[in-house]
Design an enzyme around this catalytic site. Sequence first.
Site, mmCIF file in Angstrom:
data_model
loop_
_atom_site.group_PDB
_atom_site.id
_atom_site.type_symbol
_atom_site.label_atom_id
_atom_site.label_comp_id
_atom_site.label_asym_id
_atom_site.label_seq_id
_atom_site.Cartn_x
_atom_site.Cartn_y
_atom_site.Cartn_z
ATOM 1 N N ILE A 85 0.828 -1.198 0.000
ATOM 2 C CA ILE A 85 0.000 0.000 0.000
ATOM 3 C C ILE A 85 0.869 1.258 0.000
ATOM 4 C CG2 ILE A 85 -0.207 0.143 2.529
ATOM 5 C CD1 ILE A 85 -3.218 0.858 2.005
ATOM 6 N N ASN A 125 -0.607 -5.979 7.889
ATOM 7 C CA ASN A 125 0.777 -5.508 7.801
ATOM 8 C C ASN A 125 0.759 -4.081 7.255
ATOM 9 O OD1 ASN A 125 3.442 -4.964 6.566
ATOM 10 N ND2 ASN A 125 3.890 -7.069 7.129
ATOM 11 N N ILE A 127 2.783 -2.245 5.667
ATOM 12 C CA ILE A 127 3.355 -1.967 4.349
ATOM 13 C C ILE A 127 2.863 -2.949 3.292
ATOM 14 C CG2 ILE A 127 5.406 -0.866 5.299
ATOM 15 C CD1 ILE A 127 6.969 -3.383 4.659
ATOM 16 N N GLU A 128 1.924 -3.808 3.647
ATOM 17 C CA GLU A 128 1.317 -4.695 2.653
ATOM 18 C C GLU A 128 -0.106 -4.217 2.362
ATOM 19 O OE1 GLU A 128 2.288 -8.934 2.808
ATOM 20 O OE2 GLU A 128 3.673 -8.475 4.448
ATOM 21 N N HIS A 129 -1.119 -4.829 2.964
ATOM 22 C CA HIS A 129 -2.496 -4.377 2.719
ATOM 23 C C HIS A 129 -2.841 -3.126 3.526
ATOM 24 C CE1 HIS A 129 -4.217 -7.918 0.415
ATOM 25 N NE2 HIS A 129 -2.996 -8.323 0.723
#
Length: 274
Positions: A85, A125, A127-129
């Site tokens: 993201i 997370n 820095i992920e979703h």
Amino acid sequence: ILFMIGGPIGAIAAPEEEYELEIPLGLDEDQFVVSEDNPLTKEKIELGRFLYFDKRMSPNNTISCSTCHMPALAFTDGQPVSAGIHRQQGGRSAPTSINRGFSKAQFWDGRAATLEEQSVGPLTNPIEHGFQGNGDVVAKINKIEGYKNLFKEVFGTSTITIQHVGKAIASFQRTLISGNSPFDRFDYDGEEKAISEAAKRGKKLFFGKARCNLCHFGTNFSDEKFHNIGIGWGGETVDVGRFHVTHDQKDIAAFKTPTLREISRTGPYMHDGR
């Protein structure tokens, strides 16, 4: 997806249909892991497929599981490390979702004990979703009428939980299976022309002098264990890998042996994409 999950509200749920996976040539059906509390059904797999490819599974509608696990790249993203993201860079390469049903511990460091845990881990997370917590994931799904109906049909309750989300996505991931390769046809069916002469010489090295099969063994070409093979020690910082999970010094910089299935489509390789 918008069309397919927007069915009539209040429709009577049909009984779920059990799904029987067909394990292709070369793979060991006895090694395939399905959680006892999460039997495969066609409806649950389909719900998991919707969730897997839906960018609404992020706060700003930009990230889905398939953002980093693309079908055309054997469910990887072709990048050294993945971007989540707001285009934030992670520290590791996206491992393939292929054949994850043949494994118990998931992720490069094995921090998820089941595929159900792995399926929801990236959602929160940052820095992920990018969801702040599991409650935010569930709250967003609850705002989508089509999903509310599907979850009720699959799980028999109007109360959606993060465990339901994990079970659905994990069920879909268990259908991502790769087998019946040229090597399988050569090795199991005796089809001499299935692989080249160079590949036959490579097989002798792989299982002989080169000893690749010490870690890449079994029908999924992975021992599903964690090893430090000296990769990633050249920079200013070191990813300590499995040590994050076990806090055991022998696991410093140890990472899971990746499957070699679909290897021609899953580069760049190693946990940091080098």
